[in-house]
Design a protein around this motif. Structure first.
Motif, PDB file in Angstrom:
ATOM      1  N   GLY A 126    -111.722  69.203  10.228  1.00 50.43           N
ATOM      2  CA  GLY A 126    -111.832  68.686  11.819  1.00 50.43           C
ATOM      3  C   GLY A 126    -110.350  68.903  12.399  1.00 50.43           C
ATOM      4  N   ALA A 127    -109.412  68.382  11.687  1.00 48.43           N
ATOM      5  CA  ALA A 127    -108.005  68.308  12.323  1.00 48.43           C
ATOM      6  C   ALA A 127    -107.442  69.793  12.660  1.00 48.43           C
ATOM      7  CB  ALA A 127    -106.874  67.536  11.261  1.00 48.43           C
ATOM      8  N   ALA A 128    -107.972  70.981  11.659  1.00 48.02           N
ATOM      9  CA  ALA A 128    -107.437  72.260  11.916  1.00 48.02           C
ATOM     10  C   ALA A 128    -108.119  72.509  13.288  1.00 48.02           C
ATOM     11  CB  ALA A 128    -107.942  73.008  10.552  1.00 48.02           C
ATOM     12  N   MET A 129    -109.541  72.240  13.379  1.00 49.52           N
ATOM     13  CA  MET A 129    -110.313  72.939  14.368  1.00 49.52           C
ATOM     14  C   MET A 129    -109.863  72.586  15.674  1.00 49.52           C
ATOM     15  SD  MET A 129    -112.606  74.613  13.052  1.00 49.52           S
ATOM     16  CE  MET A 129    -114.043  74.964  14.224  1.00 49.52           C
ATOM     17  N   ARG A 130    -109.130  71.462  15.841  1.00 47.83           N
ATOM     18  CA  ARG A 130    -108.775  70.984  17.252  1.00 47.83           C
ATOM     19  C   ARG A 130    -107.280  71.164  17.489  1.00 47.83           C
ATOM     20  NH1 ARG A 130    -109.490  65.423  14.379  1.00 47.83           N
ATOM     21  NH2 ARG A 130    -107.253  64.828  13.894  1.00 47.83           N
ATOM     22  N   VAL A 131    -106.697  71.816  16.475  1.00 49.22           N
ATOM     23  CA  VAL A 131    -105.179  71.981  16.830  1.00 49.22           C
ATOM     24  C   VAL A 131    -104.399  73.075  17.405  1.00 49.22           C
ATOM     25  CG1 VAL A 131    -104.216  72.894  14.570  1.00 49.22           C
ATOM     26  CG2 VAL A 131    -103.087  70.897  15.589  1.00 49.22           C
ATOM     27  N   GLY A 132    -105.172  74.092  17.506  1.00 52.01           N
ATOM     28  CA  GLY A 132    -104.766  75.390  18.191  1.00 52.01           C
ATOM     29  C   GLY A 132    -103.839  75.196  19.555  1.00 52.01           C
ATOM     30  N   PRO A 133    -104.341  74.441  20.276  1.00 56.46           N
ATOM     31  CA  PRO A 133    -103.584  74.449  21.698  1.00 56.46           C
ATOM     32  C   PRO A 133    -102.190  73.571  21.476  1.00 56.46           C
ATOM     33  CG  PRO A 133    -106.052  73.652  22.043  1.00 56.46           C
ATOM     34  CD  PRO A 133    -105.734  73.950  20.751  1.00 56.46           C
ATOM     35  N   LEU A 134    -102.161  72.647  20.460  1.00 55.15           N
ATOM     36  CA  LEU A 134    -100.903  72.135  20.188  1.00 55.15           C
ATOM     37  C   LEU A 134    -100.084  73.332  19.608  1.00 55.15           C
ATOM     38  CD1 LEU A 134    -100.519  68.884  18.180  1.00 55.15           C
ATOM     39  CD2 LEU A 134     -99.294  70.890  17.279  1.00 55.15           C
ATOM     40  N   ARG A 150     -99.276  67.493  12.136  1.00 51.77           N
ATOM     41  CA  ARG A 150     -99.093  66.450  11.023  1.00 51.77           C
ATOM     42  C   ARG A 150     -99.536  65.358  11.489  1.00 51.77           C
ATOM     43  NH1 ARG A 150     -98.358  66.161   5.959  1.00 51.77           N
ATOM     44  NH2 ARG A 150     -97.726  64.318   5.165  1.00 51.77           N
ATOM     45  N   ALA A 151     -98.835  64.725  12.628  1.00 47.99           N
ATOM     46  CA  ALA A 151     -99.246  63.639  13.330  1.00 47.99           C
ATOM     47  C   ALA A 151    -100.582  63.485  13.900  1.00 47.99           C
ATOM     48  CB  ALA A 151     -98.313  63.331  14.440  1.00 47.99           C
ATOM     49  N   SER A 152    -100.869  64.668  14.546  1.00 47.98           N
ATOM     50  CA  SER A 152    -102.292  64.820  15.097  1.00 47.98           C
ATOM     51  C   SER A 152    -103.400  64.608  14.040  1.00 47.98           C
ATOM     52  CB  SER A 152    -102.648  65.789  16.062  1.00 47.98           C
ATOM     53  OG  SER A 152    -102.827  67.149  15.244  1.00 47.98           O
ATOM     54  N   ALA A 153    -103.226  65.091  12.802  1.00 44.12           N
ATOM     55  CA  ALA A 153    -104.187  65.045  11.764  1.00 44.12           C
ATOM     56  C   ALA A 153    -104.323  63.803  11.135  1.00 44.12           C
ATOM     57  CB  ALA A 153    -103.808  66.313  10.736  1.00 44.12           C
ATOM     58  N   GLU A 154    -103.268  63.007  10.948  1.00 44.86           N
ATOM     59  CA  GLU A 154    -103.345  61.781  10.190  1.00 44.86           C
ATOM     60  C   GLU A 154    -104.049  60.829  10.755  1.00 44.86           C
ATOM     61  OE1 GLU A 154     -98.656  61.787   8.401  1.00 44.86           O
ATOM     62  OE2 GLU A 154     -99.060  61.226  10.250  1.00 44.86           O
ATOM     63  N   ILE A 163    -104.666  67.299   6.302  1.00 44.45           N
ATOM     64  CA  ILE A 163    -103.391  67.593   7.097  1.00 44.45           C
ATOM     65  C   ILE A 163    -102.840  68.839   6.934  1.00 44.45           C
ATOM     66  CG2 ILE A 163    -101.261  66.618   7.243  1.00 44.45           C
ATOM     67  CD1 ILE A 163    -102.396  63.837   6.191  1.00 44.45           C
ATOM     68  N   ALA A 164    -102.821  69.454   5.865  1.00 47.13           N
ATOM     69  CA  ALA A 164    -102.192  70.795   5.680  1.00 47.13           C
ATOM     70  C   ALA A 164    -103.110  71.787   6.626  1.00 47.13           C
ATOM     71  CB  ALA A 164    -102.395  71.224   3.855  1.00 47.13           C
ATOM     72  N   GLY A 165    -104.390  71.799   6.464  1.00 49.82           N
ATOM     73  CA  GLY A 165    -105.091  72.468   7.260  1.00 49.82           C
ATOM     74  C   GLY A 165    -104.726  72.552   8.627  1.00 49.82           C
ATOM     75  N   ALA A 166    -104.444  71.303   8.976  1.00 47.58           N
ATOM     76  CA  ALA A 166    -104.061  71.531  10.651  1.00 47.58           C
ATOM     77  C   ALA A 166    -102.718  71.955  10.974  1.00 47.58           C
ATOM     78  CB  ALA A 166    -104.032  69.780  11.090  1.00 47.58           C
ATOM     79  N   VAL A 167    -101.942  71.749   9.711  1.00 51.17           N
ATOM     80  CA  VAL A 167    -100.502  72.295   9.940  1.00 51.17           C
ATOM     81  C   VAL A 167    -100.438  73.762   9.743  1.00 51.17           C
ATOM     82  CG1 VAL A 167     -98.122  72.651   8.795  1.00 51.17           C
ATOM     83  CG2 VAL A 167     -99.129  70.308   9.268  1.00 51.17           C
ATOM     84  N   ALA A 168    -101.281  74.346   9.077  1.00 47.88           N
ATOM     85  CA  ALA A 168    -101.523  76.004   8.818  1.00 47.88           C
ATOM     86  C   ALA A 168    -101.943  76.559  10.150  1.00 47.88           C
ATOM     87  CB  ALA A 168    -102.184  76.173   7.757  1.00 47.88           C
TER      88      ALA A 168
END
Length: 175
Positions: A126-134, A150-154, A163-168
Protein backbone atom coordinates in the motif's frame (compact mmCIF):
# COMPACT_ATOMS: atom_id res chain seq x y z
CA UNK A 1 24.40 16.42 -13.16
CA UNK A 2 22.57 18.35 -10.48
CA UNK A 3 19.47 20.50 -10.74
CA UNK A 4 16.92 22.13 -8.48
CA UNK A 5 13.20 22.21 -9.14
CA UNK A 6 11.02 25.20 -8.32
CA UNK A 7 7.79 24.62 -6.39
CA UNK A 8 5.51 24.94 -9.42
CA UNK A 9 7.59 22.43 -11.41
CA UNK A 10 7.57 20.02 -8.47
CA UNK A 11 3.79 20.18 -8.23
CA UNK A 12 3.37 19.79 -11.98
CA UNK A 13 5.48 16.62 -11.95
CA UNK A 14 3.64 15.25 -8.93
CA UNK A 15 0.23 15.99 -10.46
CA UNK A 16 1.24 14.31 -13.72
CA UNK A 17 2.35 11.29 -11.72
CA UNK A 18 -0.96 11.25 -9.85
CA UNK A 19 -2.85 11.39 -13.16
CA UNK A 20 -0.98 8.31 -14.38
CA UNK A 21 -1.33 6.52 -11.05
CA UNK A 22 -5.07 7.17 -10.85
CA UNK A 23 -5.70 6.07 -14.44
CA UNK A 24 -3.76 2.84 -13.97
CA UNK A 25 -5.44 2.28 -10.62
CA UNK A 26 -8.94 2.79 -12.02
CA UNK A 27 -8.23 0.55 -15.02
CA UNK A 28 -6.67 -2.15 -12.86
CA UNK A 29 -9.61 -2.04 -10.47
CA UNK A 30 -11.84 -3.18 -13.32
CA UNK A 31 -10.13 -6.56 -13.14
CA UNK A 32 -10.39 -7.02 -9.37
CA UNK A 33 -13.97 -5.98 -8.87
CA UNK A 34 -16.96 -8.03 -10.00
CA UNK A 35 -17.61 -7.17 -13.63
CA UNK A 36 -20.14 -8.45 -16.14
CA UNK A 37 -17.53 -9.78 -18.57
CA UNK A 38 -13.74 -9.58 -18.81
CA UNK A 39 -12.36 -7.22 -21.44
CA UNK A 40 -9.46 -8.22 -23.63
CA UNK A 41 -6.94 -5.38 -23.44
CA UNK A 42 -4.79 -7.11 -26.06
CA UNK A 43 -7.64 -6.51 -28.52
CA UNK A 44 -7.60 -2.79 -27.65
CA UNK A 45 -10.91 -3.09 -25.82
CA UNK A 46 -11.51 -1.16 -22.63
CA UNK A 47 -14.00 -1.78 -19.86
CA UNK A 48 -17.08 0.46 -19.95
CA UNK A 49 -17.05 3.64 -17.87
CA UNK A 50 -17.13 4.73 -15.16
CA UNK A 51 -13.84 3.56 -13.72
CA UNK A 52 -13.63 4.10 -9.98
CA UNK A 53 -10.24 4.60 -8.36
CA UNK A 54 -9.23 2.69 -5.24
CA UNK A 55 -7.66 3.41 -1.88
CA UNK A 56 -4.27 3.71 -3.57
CA UNK A 57 -5.31 6.85 -5.46
CA UNK A 58 -7.28 8.19 -2.49
CA UNK A 59 -4.18 7.96 -0.30
CA UNK A 60 -1.93 9.37 -3.03
CA UNK A 61 -4.21 12.42 -3.06
CA UNK A 62 -3.48 12.91 0.65
CA UNK A 63 0.26 12.61 -0.02
CA UNK A 64 0.08 15.19 -2.82
CA UNK A 65 -1.98 17.56 -0.66
CA UNK A 66 0.70 17.38 2.04
CA UNK A 67 3.41 18.19 -0.48
CA UNK A 68 1.40 21.08 -1.95
CA UNK A 69 0.67 22.52 1.50
CA UNK A 70 4.06 22.21 3.14
CA UNK A 71 6.63 20.77 0.72
CA UNK A 72 7.10 17.64 2.79
CA UNK A 73 5.46 14.91 4.81
CA UNK A 74 4.21 15.60 8.31
CA UNK A 75 3.36 12.11 9.55
CA UNK A 76 0.78 13.24 12.10
CA UNK A 77 -1.13 15.31 9.54
CA UNK A 78 -0.82 12.59 6.89
CA UNK A 79 -2.19 9.93 9.24
CA UNK A 80 -5.20 12.12 10.03
CA UNK A 81 -5.79 12.82 6.35
CA UNK A 82 -5.66 9.13 5.52
CA UNK A 83 -8.11 8.36 8.33
CA UNK A 84 -10.53 11.16 7.40
CA UNK A 85 -10.64 10.19 3.71
CA UNK A 86 -10.94 6.44 4.32
CA UNK A 87 -14.20 4.95 3.04
CA UNK A 88 -15.03 1.31 2.44
CA UNK A 89 -16.15 1.96 -1.14
CA UNK A 90 -12.55 2.58 -2.23
CA UNK A 91 -11.56 -1.02 -1.49
CA UNK A 92 -9.29 -0.58 1.50
CA UNK A 93 -7.91 -3.85 2.82
CA UNK A 94 -8.77 -5.12 6.28
CA UNK A 95 -5.37 -4.07 7.66
CA UNK A 96 -5.72 -0.51 6.41
CA UNK A 97 -9.28 -0.29 7.74
CA UNK A 98 -8.03 -1.41 11.15
CA UNK A 99 -5.10 1.02 11.24
CA UNK A 100 -7.04 4.02 9.94
CA UNK A 101 -10.00 3.24 12.19
CA UNK A 102 -7.68 3.33 15.18
CA UNK A 103 -6.17 6.64 14.03
CA UNK A 104 -9.67 8.06 13.50
CA UNK A 105 -10.56 7.24 17.11
CA UNK A 106 -7.43 8.84 18.56
CA UNK A 107 -4.80 6.10 18.61
CA UNK A 108 -1.39 7.60 17.72
CA UNK A 109 -0.32 6.40 14.26
CA UNK A 110 2.86 4.61 15.46
CA UNK A 111 0.75 2.39 17.72
CA UNK A 112 -1.95 1.91 15.10
CA UNK A 113 0.56 0.97 12.37
CA UNK A 114 2.36 -1.47 14.67
CA UNK A 115 -0.90 -3.14 15.71
CA UNK A 116 -1.54 -4.74 12.32
CA UNK A 117 -0.78 -8.39 11.62
CA UNK A 118 -0.34 -9.52 15.21
CA UNK A 119 2.02 -6.68 16.04
CA UNK A 120 4.48 -7.04 13.17
CA UNK A 121 2.94 -4.21 11.10
CA UNK A 122 2.03 -4.33 7.46
CA UNK A 123 4.64 -5.48 4.96
CA UNK A 124 2.18 -4.99 2.09
CA UNK A 125 2.42 -2.80 -0.96
CA UNK A 126 0.00 0.00 0.00
CA UNK A 127 2.70 2.53 0.85
CA UNK A 128 4.47 1.78 -2.43
CA UNK A 129 1.24 2.13 -4.39
CA UNK A 130 0.62 5.72 -3.24
CA UNK A 131 4.13 7.18 -3.36
CA UNK A 132 4.78 7.78 -7.08
CA UNK A 133 3.74 11.46 -6.93
CA UNK A 134 6.09 11.98 -3.98
CA UNK A 135 9.00 10.59 -5.98
CA UNK A 136 8.14 12.86 -8.90
CA UNK A 137 7.93 15.84 -6.54
CA UNK A 138 11.49 15.16 -5.38
CA UNK A 139 12.90 14.42 -8.85
CA UNK A 140 15.94 16.55 -8.03
CA UNK A 141 16.95 14.53 -4.97
CA UNK A 142 16.70 10.77 -4.59
CA UNK A 143 17.88 11.16 -0.98
CA UNK A 144 14.94 13.46 -0.16
CA UNK A 145 12.57 11.21 -2.11
CA UNK A 146 13.73 8.24 -0.04
CA UNK A 147 13.48 10.07 3.30
CA UNK A 148 10.05 11.49 2.56
CA UNK A 149 8.81 8.13 1.24
CA UNK A 150 9.94 6.51 4.47
CA UNK A 151 8.01 9.11 6.47
CA UNK A 152 4.88 8.60 4.36
CA UNK A 153 5.09 4.81 4.67
CA UNK A 154 5.64 4.68 8.43
CA UNK A 155 2.16 6.07 9.02
CA UNK A 156 0.57 2.77 7.95
CA UNK A 157 3.48 0.32 7.59
CA UNK A 158 5.52 -0.53 10.68
CA UNK A 159 7.20 -3.49 8.95
CA UNK A 160 10.57 -2.70 7.27
CA UNK A 161 9.53 -4.44 4.03
CA UNK A 162 6.45 -2.23 3.65
CA UNK A 163 8.63 0.83 4.15
CA UNK A 164 11.34 -0.42 1.77
CA UNK A 165 8.79 -0.90 -0.99
CA UNK A 166 7.70 2.73 -0.72
CA UNK A 167 11.30 3.95 -0.73
CA UNK A 168 12.10 1.88 -3.83
CA UNK A 169 9.11 3.20 -5.78
CA UNK A 170 9.73 6.81 -4.75
CA UNK A 171 13.38 6.66 -5.78
CA UNK A 172 12.43 5.06 -9.11
CA UNK A 173 9.83 7.78 -9.70
CA UNK A 174 12.37 10.47 -8.82
CA UNK A 175 14.81 9.04 -11.34
Amino acid sequence: MSFTLFADARLALARDSLAGLSTGDALGAQYFLPAPAPVDLAADALPPAPWEWTDDTEMACSVLAQLADSGGIDRDRLALSFAERCTERRGYGAGAMLILGLVRTGTPWPLAAASAFDGQGSCGNGAAMRVGPLGAYFADSTARAAAQARASAEVTHAHPEGIAGAVAVAVAAAL
